[in-house]
Design an enzyme around this catalytic site. Structure first.
Site, short mmCIF file in Angstrom:
data_model
loop_
_atom_site.label_atom_id
_atom_site.label_comp_id
_atom_site.label_asym_id
_atom_site.label_seq_id
_atom_site.Cartn_x
_atom_site.Cartn_y
_atom_site.Cartn_z
N GLU A 60 -65.17 -76.59 15.75
CA GLU A 60 -66.15 -76.32 14.69
C GLU A 60 -65.97 -74.89 14.16
O GLU A 60 -65.37 -74.03 14.82
CB GLU A 60 -67.58 -76.52 15.20
CG GLU A 60 -68.00 -75.52 16.25
CD GLU A 60 -69.37 -74.90 15.96
OE1 GLU A 60 -69.59 -74.48 14.81
OE2 GLU A 60 -70.19 -74.84 16.89
N ASP B 110 -77.61 -81.95 14.28
CA ASP B 110 -76.65 -82.29 15.35
C ASP B 110 -77.15 -83.49 16.15
O ASP B 110 -76.37 -84.36 16.55
CB ASP B 110 -76.47 -81.12 16.33
CG ASP B 110 -75.74 -79.92 15.71
OD1 ASP B 110 -75.35 -80.01 14.53
OD2 ASP B 110 -75.58 -78.91 16.40
N SER C 200 -82.31 -79.96 14.99
CA SER C 200 -80.98 -79.85 14.37
C SER C 200 -80.44 -81.21 13.96
O SER C 200 -80.58 -82.20 14.70
CB SER C 200 -80.02 -79.21 15.37
OG SER C 200 -78.71 -79.27 14.87
N LYS D 148 -77.89 -74.43 22.66
CA LYS D 148 -78.13 -73.00 22.53
C LYS D 148 -79.37 -72.63 23.33
O LYS D 148 -80.36 -73.33 23.31
CB LYS D 148 -78.34 -72.65 21.05
CG LYS D 148 -77.07 -72.79 20.26
CD LYS D 148 -77.33 -72.68 18.80
CE LYS D 148 -78.22 -73.80 18.32
NZ LYS D 148 -78.52 -73.73 16.89
N1 PSU Z 1 -74.26 -72.37 19.23
C1 PSU Z 1 -73.85 -71.08 19.22
N2 PSU Z 1 -73.49 -70.54 18.05
C2 PSU Z 1 -73.56 -71.24 16.88
C3 PSU Z 1 -73.98 -72.58 16.90
C4 PSU Z 1 -74.32 -73.10 18.09
O1 PSU Z 1 -73.82 -70.44 20.25
O2 PSU Z 1 -73.22 -70.68 15.84
C5 PSU Z 1 -74.04 -73.39 15.63
C6 PSU Z 1 -73.34 -74.75 15.85
O3 PSU Z 1 -72.45 -74.93 14.79
C7 PSU Z 1 -74.48 -75.75 15.77
C8 PSU Z 1 -75.42 -75.06 14.82
O4 PSU Z 1 -74.06 -77.01 15.32
O5 PSU Z 1 -75.37 -73.70 15.25
C9 PSU Z 1 -76.81 -75.63 14.84
O6 PSU Z 1 -77.58 -75.06 13.81
P1 PSU Z 1 -78.97 -75.74 13.41
O7 PSU Z 1 -79.87 -75.52 14.59
O8 PSU Z 1 -79.43 -75.02 12.18
O9 PSU Z 1 -78.67 -77.20 13.18
MN MN Z 2 -82.65 -76.31 12.20
#
Ligand code: PSU
Ligand code: MN
Length: 308
Positions: A26, A141, A139, A158
């Protein structure tokens, strides 16, 4: 998977050689997760780790509106130095192409593009999940993991998230959470989060076989491989937790929401705990890339045997 489809897509340049093990990487961690110039270094090292394991790394990103399945070194350099890159989740792909944006793809964005290119495995640091105290910030995800048959190698979610809620949601969505040589769901910077995984496996070949069975049983969901950080670089949970709580409070005060929340919180962690956190982050990215490479090789050897 859908080799024919990607061959006819003008925006996907990647051509996979027969029998080659490939790992998708990614790129939101390059554009939004790590500070410059460490982001470039991290991506280079992750690619090296995948190669060391015998597989081919492809970083997935969108450059000037073009979907890239694999970046050349100059392209990676441009992306990592890019001034105002876009954070691209699955819903943002069409918009980024239409507007000719440059950006890094999150786990969700990467999974969609990787799947379309016929790839079955990707590596990241931590997946997105359910944010603490914000029951509506979940997310994408999560949703994409529930609908796309890929193996995703990570070190948990995270640490800024509500891990209990994230794991409950993964259960609801039918995503198996496999501990790699551990019974614990890793806590990203620490080896243990206080939560358990659903299954424990010991070898890349076991993971490959498990994945084949999961998908041949009719499941379409991803499989999450939770690979704990090396002991040497791990940071105690008690040390990180107060920094996270403080960062979340600040984010609330500053009205930071939505897609900017993750980069904000990660930036805050780096500001406060700098070196140690970055060292831990690089270390887990490398071990995840390596493990993903090993699993990709194992996956490929199973399908080769089957097709004979
Ligand atoms: N974990 C990290 N650094 C990041 C991310 C995750 O330590 O930059 C990124 C990944 O790409 C993950 C995204 O898919 O953050 C999720 O963001 P959100 O919560 O806005 O969906
Ligand atoms: Mn989000």
């Amino acid at each position: 998977m859908n080799d024919k489809q990607h061959a006819s897509s003008p925006d996907i340049e990647f051509e996979r050689r027969r029998g080659e093990a490939v790992v998708a990487l990614e790129s939101a961690l390059i554009t939004h997760g790590l500070p410059k110039p460490l982001n470039y270094q991290a991506a280079m090292e992750m690619q090296k780790q995948v190669r060391n394991a015998g597989a081919m790394p492809v970083i997935i990103a969108i450059l000037n509106g073009r979907v890239k399945i694999g970046l050349t070194e100059p392209e990676l350099k441009d992306l990592s130095q890019s001034k105002d890159p876009y954070k691209i989740s699955d819903r943002d792909i069409a918009f980024s192409v239409f507007k000719k944006y440059t950006g890094g793809t999150t786990v969700a964005g990467t999974m969609i593009l990787a799947g379309r290119a016929g790839l079955h495995i990707m590596a990241t640091g931590g997946i997105g999940g359910v944010h603490r105290g914000q029951s509506f910030d979940i997310s994408p995800d999560m949703r994409v993991l529930s609908q796309n048959p890929l193996i995703v190698v990570c070190s948990g979610a995270k640490s800024i998230l509500d891990l209990g809620a994230t794991l409950e949601m993964l259960e609801t969505l039918g995503v198996p959470v496999v501990g790699y040589r551990t019974n614990q769901f890793p806590g990203f910077y620490s080896r243990d989060s206080g939560f358990s995984v659903t299954t424990r496996l010991e070898k890349p070949s076991e993971i490959a076989s498990f994945a084949k069975i999961h998908w041949s049983s009719g499941a379409r969901s991803a499989i999450l491989i939770a690979n704990p950080i090396n002991e040497k670089e791990a940071i105690e949970r008690s040390k990180i937790e107060p920094i996270i709580v403080d960062a979340i409070e600040r984010a609330e005060k500053d009205h930071i929401q939505g897609q900017s929340l993750t980069p904000y919180l990660l930036g805050r962690l780096t500001e406060v705990a700098g070196e140690e956190i970055l060292r831990a982050n690089l270390s887990l990215l490398n071990t995840n890339a390596h493990l993903a490479g090993e699993i990709a090789v194992a996956l490929e050897s199973i399908s080769t045997v089957k097709s004979v």
